[in-house]
Motif scaffolding. Structure first.
Motif, short mmCIF file in Angstrom:
data_model
loop_
_atom_site.label_atom_id
_atom_site.label_comp_id
_atom_site.label_asym_id
_atom_site.label_seq_id
_atom_site.Cartn_x
_atom_site.Cartn_y
_atom_site.Cartn_z
N ALA A 1 6.04 10.84 -37.05
CA ALA A 1 5.46 10.21 -36.28
C ALA A 1 5.99 8.70 -36.27
CB ALA A 1 3.96 9.88 -36.97
N GLN A 2 5.82 7.94 -35.11
CA GLN A 2 6.20 6.41 -35.23
C GLN A 2 5.54 5.86 -35.97
OE1 GLN A 2 8.32 5.00 -32.89
NE2 GLN A 2 7.85 2.86 -33.49
N ASP A 3 6.24 4.89 -36.51
CA ASP A 3 5.65 3.85 -37.76
C ASP A 3 5.12 2.84 -37.09
OD1 ASP A 3 5.08 2.30 -39.57
OD2 ASP A 3 7.22 1.65 -40.08
N PHE A 4 3.43 2.84 -37.13
CA PHE A 4 2.64 1.77 -36.76
C PHE A 4 2.03 0.98 -37.85
CE2 PHE A 4 2.23 5.31 -33.50
CZ PHE A 4 2.06 4.69 -32.48
N ASN A 5 2.66 0.83 -38.86
CA ASN A 5 2.39 0.14 -40.12
C ASN A 5 2.81 -1.24 -40.04
OD1 ASN A 5 1.46 0.72 -43.09
ND2 ASN A 5 3.23 -0.68 -43.33
N GLY A 6 1.54 -2.10 -40.46
CA GLY A 6 1.81 -3.59 -40.28
C GLY A 6 1.05 -4.42 -39.62
N PHE A 7 1.40 -5.71 -39.51
CA PHE A 7 0.56 -6.71 -38.79
C PHE A 7 1.01 -6.65 -37.09
CE2 PHE A 7 0.13 -8.49 -43.04
CZ PHE A 7 -1.38 -8.67 -43.36
N TYR A 8 -0.25 -6.96 -36.40
CA TYR A 8 0.11 -7.05 -35.02
C TYR A 8 -0.74 -7.91 -34.30
CZ TYR A 8 -3.92 -3.93 -34.56
OH TYR A 8 -5.18 -3.21 -34.69
N VAL A 9 -0.38 -8.40 -33.14
CA VAL A 9 -1.14 -9.29 -32.33
C VAL A 9 -0.93 -8.91 -30.79
CG1 VAL A 9 -1.05 -11.51 -33.73
CG2 VAL A 9 0.68 -11.13 -31.91
N GLY A 10 -1.97 -9.18 -30.01
CA GLY A 10 -1.74 -8.57 -28.50
C GLY A 10 -2.83 -9.22 -27.67
N GLY A 11 -2.63 -8.77 -26.61
CA GLY A 11 -3.73 -9.12 -25.44
C GLY A 11 -4.45 -7.98 -24.80
N ASN A 12 -5.49 -8.40 -23.99
CA ASN A 12 -6.17 -7.08 -23.47
C ASN A 12 -6.89 -7.49 -22.16
OD1 ASN A 12 -9.26 -7.26 -24.10
ND2 ASN A 12 -8.18 -7.69 -26.08
N GLY A 13 -7.05 -6.66 -21.32
CA GLY A 13 -8.13 -6.88 -20.33
C GLY A 13 -8.72 -5.55 -19.56
N GLN B 1 -20.76 -1.48 -22.11
CA GLN B 1 -19.53 -0.65 -21.97
C GLN B 1 -18.40 -1.36 -21.74
OE1 GLN B 1 -20.36 3.57 -20.52
NE2 GLN B 1 -22.17 2.55 -19.70
N ILE B 2 -17.18 -1.23 -22.56
CA ILE B 2 -16.13 -2.05 -22.21
C ILE B 2 -14.97 -0.88 -22.18
CG2 ILE B 2 -14.66 -3.71 -23.06
CD1 ILE B 2 -17.70 -3.59 -24.60
N ALA B 3 -14.36 -0.81 -20.89
CA ALA B 3 -13.00 -0.33 -20.66
C ALA B 3 -11.93 -1.03 -20.45
CB ALA B 3 -12.97 1.04 -19.69
N ARG B 4 -10.85 -0.97 -21.40
CA ARG B 4 -9.66 -1.96 -21.21
C ARG B 4 -8.22 -1.51 -21.55
NH1 ARG B 4 -12.16 -6.14 -25.99
NH2 ARG B 4 -12.06 -4.62 -27.62
N ALA B 5 -7.34 -1.85 -21.15
CA ALA B 5 -5.93 -1.76 -21.65
C ALA B 5 -5.58 -2.96 -22.39
CB ALA B 5 -5.12 -1.47 -20.77
N GLY B 6 -4.45 -2.73 -23.02
CA GLY B 6 -3.95 -3.75 -23.61
C GLY B 6 -2.49 -3.71 -24.34
N ILE B 7 -1.96 -4.55 -24.80
CA ILE B 7 -0.41 -4.63 -25.26
C ILE B 7 -0.26 -5.14 -26.74
CG2 ILE B 7 0.22 -6.74 -24.05
CD1 ILE B 7 2.86 -5.30 -23.80
N ASN B 8 0.44 -4.68 -27.63
CA ASN B 8 0.40 -5.29 -29.04
C ASN B 8 1.88 -5.49 -29.54
OD1 ASN B 8 -2.28 -5.29 -29.64
ND2 ASN B 8 -2.18 -3.26 -30.23
N PHE B 9 2.31 -6.33 -30.05
CA PHE B 9 3.57 -6.84 -30.69
C PHE B 9 3.21 -6.72 -32.23
CE2 PHE B 9 6.57 -9.45 -33.03
CZ PHE B 9 7.67 -8.87 -32.28
N ARG B 10 4.17 -5.70 -32.94
CA ARG B 10 3.70 -5.47 -34.11
C ARG B 10 5.09 -6.04 -34.93
NH1 ARG B 10 3.72 -0.69 -33.81
NH2 ARG B 10 5.76 -0.11 -34.35
N PHE B 11 4.70 -6.92 -36.13
CA PHE B 11 5.68 -7.69 -36.80
C PHE B 11 6.47 -6.63 -37.71
CE2 PHE B 11 2.65 -10.64 -35.73
CZ PHE B 11 3.26 -11.45 -35.24
#
Length: 256
Positions: free
Chosen positions: A23-35, A246-256
């Motif tokens: 599996a890809q490593d998803f570990n750690g802190f992250y920030v991002g945006g969504n809409g 109901q909320i349907a959204r997409a987003g992007i994250n940057f993981r440190f």
């Protein structure tokens, strides 16, 4: 909502069955945006009580209550940001995410003119409006990673603002009554989604949430009728609104 959560669980168990893949490593802190989009349903009601010393006939108050029991359906948009932390153990991912942003939608429903049971052809009209402007959630996330994909379920705290107003008028004696609510509402949100790692630091996601904020109510004693206006404070009005979205959204994250 139940079908969506059931589907999320089935997907998670299917990915666990394939857990031997790296599996890809998803570990750690992250920030991002969504809409995305936000879709609301407000159950509203305006209900006066009968009083022997009041303005209404005995048949009028239940007619007003029944006619004003409506739903306001709203569509709008949401945009904001999120931050969080994931802890990954092999294919299993546990984390916490907090997001805040604009959730802008509003709507109105007008009931009437409706004939008074006692006094046709005179009528009454009830207009009710509701809107929200922002949304915040704080939710644990739990999921399974397979390859570059993380599928997760989530649920936790949700907070929004609610603005509601109601106006009652009639043609019998120019009756007039109004009330409003402007309040922060604390509720819950549940849902799920998937996140796809596109590089070591960047990922994109799609998410669905169903949120409820409970019932708000306000009472008023400001009914007036006739000209010049005569007050009828014994006819107490209770206005209620029950907000779900109901909320349907997409987003992007940057993981440190």
């Amino acid at each position: 909502m139940n079908r969506f959560l059931a589907g999320t669980c089935v997907l998670a168990f299917a990915l666990m069955a394939l857990g031997s893949a790296k599996a890809q490593d998803f570990n750690g802190f992250y920030v991002g945006g969504n809409g995305g989009g936000v879709f609301g349903r407000d159950s509203v009601q305006t209900s006066p009580i009968f009083s022997p010393t009041g303005y209404f006939a005995a048949t009028s108050t239940p007619a007003i209550t029944a006619a004003s029991t409506q739903q306001i359906k709203e569509n709008g948009f949401t945009a904001g940001g999120q931050f969080g932390y994931n802890h990954q153990w092999e294919n299993f991912v546990f984390g916490l995410e907090v997001d805040f942003g604009r959730a802008s939608f509003s709507g109105a429903v007008t009931t009437g003119p409706v004939l008074y049971p006692c006094c046709a052809p005179t009528t009454f009209t009830v207009t009710q409006t509701a809107e929200t402007n922002w949304l915040m959630t704080a939710r644990p996330r739990m999921g399974v990673a397979f390859g570059h994909v993380l599928a997760y379920g989530t649920g936790g705290l949700a907070v929004t603002n609610l603005k509601y107003s109601a106006l009652f008028t009639d043609t019998f004696a120019t009756a007039h009554e109004s009330a409003s609510i402007d309040d922060k509402r604390v509720g819950w949100a549940v849902g799920g989604g998937s996140e796809v790692a596109i590089t070591h630091h960047w990922s994109i996601k799609g998410e669905y949430l169903y949120a409820g904020f409970g019932r708000s109510s306000v009472t008023s004693t400001n009914l007036t009728a006739f000209t010049p206006p005569i007050p009828f404070p014994t006819n107490i009005f209770t206005h209620t609104v029950d907000l779900k979205m109901q909320i349907a959204r997409a987003g992007i994250n940057f993981r440190f």
